[in-house]
Scaffold this motif. Sequence first.
Motif, PDB file in Angstrom:
ATOM      1  N   SER A 201       0.826  -1.210   0.000  1.00 39.62           N
ATOM      2  CA  SER A 201       0.000   0.000   0.000  1.00 39.62           C
ATOM      3  C   SER A 201       0.858   1.256   0.000  1.00 39.62           C
ATOM      4  CB  SER A 201      -0.832   0.093   1.281  1.00 39.62           C
ATOM      5  OG  SER A 201      -1.688  -0.976   1.402  1.00 39.62           O
ATOM      6  N   THR A 202       0.299   2.310  -0.576  1.00 39.56           N
ATOM      7  CA  THR A 202       0.971   3.616  -0.592  1.00 39.56           C
ATOM      8  C   THR A 202       1.496   4.004   0.780  1.00 39.56           C
ATOM      9  OG1 THR A 202      -0.262   4.504  -2.429  1.00 39.56           O
ATOM     10  CG2 THR A 202       0.540   6.096  -0.890  1.00 39.56           C
ATOM     11  N   LEU A 203       2.788   4.261   0.858  1.00 46.99           N
ATOM     12  CA  LEU A 203       3.489   4.722   2.065  1.00 46.99           C
ATOM     13  C   LEU A 203       3.484   3.721   3.218  1.00 46.99           C
ATOM     14  CD1 LEU A 203       2.524   8.504   2.054  1.00 46.99           C
ATOM     15  CD2 LEU A 203       4.803   7.589   1.720  1.00 46.99           C
ATOM     16  N   LYS A 204       2.878   2.537   2.996  1.00 50.45           N
ATOM     17  CA  LYS A 204       2.938   1.515   4.046  1.00 50.45           C
ATOM     18  C   LYS A 204       4.132   0.609   3.821  1.00 50.45           C
ATOM     19  CE  LYS A 204      -1.857   1.694   5.467  1.00 50.45           C
ATOM     20  NZ  LYS A 204      -3.165   1.049   5.380  1.00 50.45           N
ATOM     21  N   GLU A 205       4.861   0.842   2.756  1.00 53.53           N
ATOM     22  CA  GLU A 205       6.203   0.270   2.600  1.00 53.53           C
ATOM     23  C   GLU A 205       7.056   1.423   2.073  1.00 53.53           C
ATOM     24  OE1 GLU A 205       7.924  -0.605  -0.596  1.00 53.53           O
ATOM     25  OE2 GLU A 205       6.507   0.979  -1.116  1.00 53.53           O
ATOM     26  N   PRO A 206       8.374   1.371   2.290  1.00 60.68           N
ATOM     27  CA  PRO A 206       9.177   2.581   2.062  1.00 60.68           C
ATOM     28  C   PRO A 206       9.651   2.849   0.636  1.00 60.68           C
ATOM     29  CG  PRO A 206      10.405   0.915   3.336  1.00 60.68           C
ATOM     30  CD  PRO A 206       9.097   0.307   2.998  1.00 60.68           C
ATOM     31  N   TYR A 207       9.363   1.960  -0.322  1.00 64.90           N
ATOM     32  CA  TYR A 207      10.061   2.072  -1.608  1.00 64.90           C
ATOM     33  C   TYR A 207       9.256   2.628  -2.775  1.00 64.90           C
ATOM     34  CZ  TYR A 207      13.391  -0.532   1.127  1.00 64.90           C
ATOM     35  OH  TYR A 207      14.249  -0.910   2.117  1.00 64.90           O
ATOM     36  N   ARG A 208       7.909   2.629  -2.661  1.00 67.57           N
ATOM     37  CA  ARG A 208       7.148   3.234  -3.757  1.00 67.57           C
ATOM     38  C   ARG A 208       7.489   4.716  -3.886  1.00 67.57           C
ATOM     39  NH1 ARG A 208       0.942   1.303  -3.355  1.00 67.57           N
ATOM     40  NH2 ARG A 208       0.678   2.939  -4.904  1.00 67.57           N
ATOM     41  N   VAL A 209       7.654   5.355  -2.754  1.00 64.38           N
ATOM     42  CA  VAL A 209       7.981   6.787  -2.783  1.00 64.38           C
ATOM     43  C   VAL A 209       9.349   7.017  -3.459  1.00 64.38           C
ATOM     44  CG1 VAL A 209       9.092   7.066  -0.524  1.00 64.38           C
ATOM     45  CG2 VAL A 209       7.667   8.878  -1.388  1.00 64.38           C
ATOM     46  N   GLU A 210      10.237   6.046  -3.319  1.00 59.30           N
ATOM     47  CA  GLU A 210      11.549   6.160  -3.977  1.00 59.30           C
ATOM     48  C   GLU A 210      11.403   6.120  -5.500  1.00 59.30           C
ATOM     49  OE1 GLU A 210      14.618   6.758  -2.371  1.00 59.30           O
ATOM     50  OE2 GLU A 210      13.073   7.305  -0.935  1.00 59.30           O
TER      51      GLU A 210
END
Length: 387
Positions: A201-210
């Motif tokens: 989920s969005t922002l519930k793991e650290p790497y999508r934002v990367e």
Amino acid sequence: MNVTHLYCSSCGKEYETGKLYNLCVCGKPLMVAYDLERASATLTRESLAGREASLWRYREVLPVDDQRNELTLGEGMTPLLKTERLGGQLGLSNLFIKDEGVNPTGSFKARGMAVAISMARELGVEKLAVPSAGNAAGALAAYAAKAGLPAFIFMPNDTPKANIIECQQTGAHVTLIAGLITDCGRIIAERKEAEGWFDVSTLKEPYRVEGKKTMGYELAEQLNWELPDVILYPTGGGTGLIGMWKAFDEMEAMGWIGSHRPRMVTVQAEGCAPIVKAFAAGANAGADVPDAHTVASGLRVPKAVGDFIMLDILRKSGGTAVSVTDEELIAAVKEIGSAEGIFAAPEGAACLPALKQLLSRGELDRNERIVLFNTGTGVKYLEAFPK
Ligand SMILES: Cc1ncc(COP(=O)(O)O)c(C=O)c1O
Ligand SMILES: [Zn+2]
């Protein structure tokens, strides 16, 4: 690999790299920290000229350790189009559209999932799950297929048909729910431990934002290392906004840009505008929206886990938050399409009526460099348009 550690965006707690994480123990999103001096020894502005036309060109500031784990379907390096005709109609001399609709799976979600699923593979994840009102699901399904991992996708049953079908046709396990994206998220949270799912989920793991932050790197590169004055961005979970802001700070730390920042403008739909309301009220978090509704399904996020980060960025940048009606954003699809030949997603098109509001309030200078983010392609929303 240049990652030094992860840190909490709220309490600051640090975590060592090389392990799987969702949220911090305090319940807030984790972010990735890099040794930027080390990164910038090989990643220079000049070195980019000869690199691949995908987001992996910025690999020194991305978290994947072993290059063999990088998954690519050609995401990133989307065009930044100068919109002369649309700009002319509005009396603006420097209006641009960053067209994310040309990404694999037709949206900017490809960026986040390319990096998140590459990392999931590197860290040994066996099953992936996501709640999604649309494009994130399609992107997860595609990159999970590329990685050879099963994807479990929970979608509201009024999700646009294209999103449902593309997930099924790229091999995901799709469950439709009579409810909102937050209900889908709750189901995953309840079942993930027993099922062995890793929640992306969005922002519930650290790497999508990367992955999403590469939009910020590209903007700078495409504008010859001078950031625009204003960015209008259709905001749901807010990963894109948060990612770009992080990219600006990283580029400044590497000496690529100065301290000038664009005014960041969040665009939401009137039927679901928690960030707009919180911004206007001077609040640090958004209130839950009980009856969230808009045809721009990517903007139907009634409560975003990173709301406090977004609000902080909007204020620090001198930006603002604007809501538009569904009628306005649907009409804007045709207006952008007829002027510029871009068939925008309703979310991306929402930036146009928001831009008009800012103009009529005198909040923009007509010569400023303004970038609208078209985050996806209209082709995935055929039900939203008349035949
Ligand atoms: C086309 C489109 N635009 C914008 C958004 C909102 O993006 P974010 O969650 O990064 O704020 C979404 C999310 O689904 C989307 O699909
Ligand atoms: Zn914390």
